[in-house]
Design a protein around this motif. Structure first.
Motif, PDB file in Angstrom:
ATOM      1  N   ALA A 219       0.811  -1.230   0.000  1.00  0.00           N
ATOM      2  CA  ALA A 219       0.000   0.000   0.000  1.00  0.00           C
ATOM      3  C   ALA A 219       0.837   1.269   0.000  1.00  0.00           C
ATOM      4  O   ALA A 219       0.403   2.324  -0.475  1.00  0.00           O
TER       5      ALA A 219
ATOM      6  N   THR B 240       0.422   5.491  -1.681  1.00  0.00           N
ATOM      7  CA  THR B 240       0.081   6.650  -0.824  1.00  0.00           C
ATOM      8  C   THR B 240       0.400   7.963  -1.534  1.00  0.00           C
ATOM      9  O   THR B 240      -0.286   8.952  -1.345  1.00  0.00           O
ATOM     10  N   GLU B 241       1.412   7.972  -2.398  1.00  0.00           N
ATOM     11  CA  GLU B 241       1.732   9.225  -3.124  1.00  0.00           C
ATOM     12  C   GLU B 241       0.739   9.473  -4.249  1.00  0.00           C
ATOM     13  O   GLU B 241       0.828  10.482  -4.940  1.00  0.00           O
TER      14      GLU B 241
ATOM     15  N   PHE C 185      -2.516   1.028   5.268  1.00  0.00           N
ATOM     16  CA  PHE C 185      -3.320   0.400   6.331  1.00  0.00           C
ATOM     17  C   PHE C 185      -2.749   0.635   7.721  1.00  0.00           C
ATOM     18  O   PHE C 185      -3.498   0.922   8.665  1.00  0.00           O
ATOM     19  N   ARG C 186      -1.398   0.509   7.856  1.00  0.00           N
ATOM     20  CA  ARG C 186      -0.830   0.442   9.208  1.00  0.00           C
ATOM     21  C   ARG C 186       0.056   1.632   9.584  1.00  0.00           C
ATOM     22  O   ARG C 186       0.628   1.643  10.662  1.00  0.00           O
TER      23      ARG C 186
ATOM     24  N   TYR D 101      -6.294   1.216   9.114  1.00  0.00           N
ATOM     25  CA  TYR D 101      -6.548   0.383  10.302  1.00  0.00           C
ATOM     26  C   TYR D 101      -6.375   1.160  11.597  1.00  0.00           C
ATOM     27  O   TYR D 101      -6.585   0.641  12.688  1.00  0.00           O
TER      28      TYR D 101
ATOM     29  N   HIS E 261      -3.641  -9.910  -4.020  1.00  0.00           N
ATOM     30  CA  HIS E 261      -4.880  -9.728  -3.257  1.00  0.00           C
ATOM     31  C   HIS E 261      -6.040  -9.318  -4.143  1.00  0.00           C
ATOM     32  O   HIS E 261      -7.065  -8.853  -3.647  1.00  0.00           O
TER      33      HIS E 261
ATOM     34  N   TYR F   9     -10.023 -11.179   4.323  1.00  0.00           N
ATOM     35  CA  TYR F   9      -9.494 -12.014   5.409  1.00  0.00           C
ATOM     36  C   TYR F   9     -10.324 -13.291   5.473  1.00  0.00           C
ATOM     37  O   TYR F   9     -11.523 -13.276   5.180  1.00  0.00           O
TER      38      TYR F   9
ATOM     39  N   THR G 161       5.716  -1.681   1.862  1.00  0.00           N
ATOM     40  CA  THR G 161       4.935  -2.715   2.547  1.00  0.00           C
ATOM     41  C   THR G 161       5.516  -2.948   3.929  1.00  0.00           C
ATOM     42  O   THR G 161       6.726  -2.926   4.120  1.00  0.00           O
ATOM     43  N   SER G 162       4.621  -3.210   4.890  1.00  0.00           N
ATOM     44  CA  SER G 162       5.067  -3.450   6.274  1.00  0.00           C
ATOM     45  C   SER G 162       5.509  -4.904   6.447  1.00  0.00           C
ATOM     46  O   SER G 162       5.994  -5.293   7.508  1.00  0.00           O
TER      47      SER G 162
ATOM     48  N   ASN H 290      11.309   1.667   2.173  1.00  0.00           N
ATOM     49  CA  ASN H 290      10.118   1.846   2.998  1.00  0.00           C
ATOM     50  C   ASN H 290      10.247   3.089   3.872  1.00  0.00           C
ATOM     51  O   ASN H 290      11.353   3.467   4.252  1.00  0.00           O
TER      52      ASN H 290
ATOM     53  N   ASP I  42       8.757   3.444   6.965  1.00  0.00           N
ATOM     54  CA  ASP I  42       8.959   3.009   8.362  1.00  0.00           C
ATOM     55  C   ASP I  42       9.788   1.729   8.418  1.00  0.00           C
ATOM     56  O   ASP I  42      10.021   1.077   7.407  1.00  0.00           O
TER      57      ASP I  42
HETATM   58  N1  APR Z   1       7.090   5.495   0.485  1.00  0.00           N
HETATM   59  C1  APR Z   1       7.646   4.442   1.129  1.00  0.00           C
HETATM   60  N2  APR Z   1       6.987   3.726   2.071  1.00  0.00           N
HETATM   61  C2  APR Z   1       5.732   4.120   2.381  1.00  0.00           C
HETATM   62  C3  APR Z   1       5.090   5.214   1.759  1.00  0.00           C
HETATM   63  C4  APR Z   1       5.834   5.914   0.777  1.00  0.00           C
HETATM   64  N3  APR Z   1       5.315   6.974   0.128  1.00  0.00           N
HETATM   65  N4  APR Z   1       3.841   5.340   2.290  1.00  0.00           N
HETATM   66  C5  APR Z   1       3.708   4.358   3.211  1.00  0.00           C
HETATM   67  N5  APR Z   1       4.834   3.632   3.266  1.00  0.00           N
HETATM   68  C6  APR Z   1       5.102   2.425   4.060  1.00  0.00           C
HETATM   69  C7  APR Z   1       4.626   2.496   5.490  1.00  0.00           C
HETATM   70  O1  APR Z   1       5.685   2.953   6.306  1.00  0.00           O
HETATM   71  C8  APR Z   1       4.255   1.041   5.783  1.00  0.00           C
HETATM   72  O2  APR Z   1       5.349   0.353   6.393  1.00  0.00           O
HETATM   73  O3  APR Z   1       4.360   1.389   3.448  1.00  0.00           O
HETATM   74  C9  APR Z   1       3.991   0.416   4.421  1.00  0.00           C
HETATM   75  C10 APR Z   1       2.537   0.064   4.203  1.00  0.00           C
HETATM   76  O4  APR Z   1       2.240  -0.991   5.084  1.00  0.00           O
HETATM   77  P1  APR Z   1       0.721  -1.447   5.267  1.00  0.00           P
HETATM   78  O5  APR Z   1      -0.121  -0.254   5.500  1.00  0.00           O
HETATM   79  O6  APR Z   1       0.719  -2.559   6.281  1.00  0.00           O
HETATM   80  O7  APR Z   1       0.289  -2.008   3.847  1.00  0.00           O
HETATM   81  P2  APR Z   1       0.664  -3.425   3.226  1.00  0.00           P
HETATM   82  O8  APR Z   1       2.009  -3.893   3.692  1.00  0.00           O
HETATM   83  O9  APR Z   1       0.449  -3.349   1.769  1.00  0.00           O
HETATM   84  O10 APR Z   1      -0.483  -4.379   3.859  1.00  0.00           O
HETATM   85  C11 APR Z   1      -0.516  -5.704   3.376  1.00  0.00           C
HETATM   86  O11 APR Z   1      -2.581  -6.031   4.591  1.00  0.00           O
HETATM   87  O12 APR Z   1      -4.748  -5.599   5.249  1.00  0.00           O
HETATM   88  C12 APR Z   1      -3.959  -6.235   4.337  1.00  0.00           C
HETATM   89  O13 APR Z   1      -4.771  -6.806   2.235  1.00  0.00           O
HETATM   90  C13 APR Z   1      -4.225  -5.745   2.939  1.00  0.00           C
HETATM   91  O14 APR Z   1      -2.706  -5.829   1.064  1.00  0.00           O
HETATM   92  C14 APR Z   1      -2.843  -5.384   2.410  1.00  0.00           C
HETATM   93  C15 APR Z   1      -1.941  -6.163   3.338  1.00  0.00           C
END
Ligand code: APR
Length: 240
Positions: free
Chosen positions: A23, A27-28, A34-35, A41, A120, A162, A189-190, A212, A214
């Motif tokens: 995700a 975001t950009e 999500f997290r 979330y 997904h 889920y 991705t987290s 990433n 975070d």
């Molecule tokens: N550049 C780099 N990293 C970013 C940016 C950005 N512009 N914006 C957000 N992030 C990072 C955040 O720091 C976070 O660690 O992207 C990560 C997004 O993590 P999640 O919100 O957990 O999303 P994701 O890893 O895709 O979740 C996996 O969870 O709920 C399920 O199905 C859903 O596909 C999703 C899955």
């Protein structure tokens, strides 16, 4: 040598690159992840979002499911950002072989990427649960409440909720690409949701890059970990 310079060098030396993202890649483009602190979330709803986005909830509370789904999971106005565009250019240059994404927004394909494995699913694919008829995103956007097929059956998005399993063909193709990769770039991705996060274990090369904002559980295993905005970083590495 800076981290981005190292990234550029490895990209120049590789021609079996695979990208695995989440995700944070979108975001950009204005789509919340999500997290993160401001992620989906972390927001308050009548039920926890992970519960709403489950198979059980979809069956028991279809109206509430679709209200949340239409409001929070679909972004028809979103456009590809620099990350999506740089990855599409890498594929056009013959260097990147596949994008493996956990996202359902279709922005990689909109940016021009051709080999995109959507672990997904996608909001752009919706099927009648009775007759199997296909419907596009407009059918969901242009209806209220629970969308029904012309046969009377319930229409369900082709999105992995889920409690549901991933498409095995898509997953095995993703494993095949990662096993063959000479460079694996993971971004946005987290790495907390399985089996997607487990795909990284199939990579055996020495160019594991993690981009990433975070910290992630994989930071210490990466050959190159870059903190920052993936759109800016990929644009510097392979943008214009
Ligand atoms: N550049 C780099 N990293 C970013 C940016 C950005 N512009 N914006 C957000 N992030 C990072 C955040 O720091 C976070 O660690 O992207 C990560 C997004 O993590 P999640 O919100 O957990 O999303 P994701 O890893 O895709 O979740 C996996 O969870 O709920 C399920 O199905 C859903 O596909 C999703 C899955």
């Amino acid at each position: 040598m800076t981290a981005v310079e190292q990234l550029k060098e490895w990209i120049a030396e590789s021609d079996q690159i695979v990208f695995f993202g989440g995700a944070g890649v979108s975001t950009e483009s204005g789509i919340s992840d999500f997290r993160s602190q401001d992620g989906l979330y972390r927001q308050q709803y009548a039920y926890p979002p992970e519960q709403i986005l489950s198979h059980t909830f979809y069956l028991k509370n279809p109206e509430e499911f679709y209200r949340f789904y239409r409001n929070k999971m679909i972004s028809p106005q979103a456009k590809p950002n620099k990350a999506h565009l740089a990855l599409a250019k890498l594929e056009q240059a013959g260097k990147l072989k596949a994008v493996i994404t956990q996202n359902i927004d279709g922005l990689h394909q909109m940016a021009g990427s051709r080999e995109v494995l959507e672990l997904h699913g996608s909001v752009h694919r919706n099927f009648c649960t009775r007759c199997g008829r296909f419907y596009g995103l407009s059918q969901i956007l242009e209806t209220e409440g629970f969308p029904r097929c012309s046969c009377g059956g319930m229409i369900k998005p082709d999105v992995v909720l889920y409690e549901e399993s991933l498409d095995m063909d898509t997953l095995s193709k993703a494993v095949m690409y990662i096993k063959k990769a000479d460079m694996l770039i993971i971004g946005g991705t987290s790495l907390t949701v399985y089996p997607a996060a487990g795909l990284v274990d199939y990579y055996s090369g020495s160019r594991l890059v993690l981009i990433n904002r975070d910290v992630t559980p994989l930071d210490s295993r990466a050959d190159l970990a870059i903190k920052g905005k993936i759109g800016e970083i990929l644009d510097q590495a392979w943008g214009n």
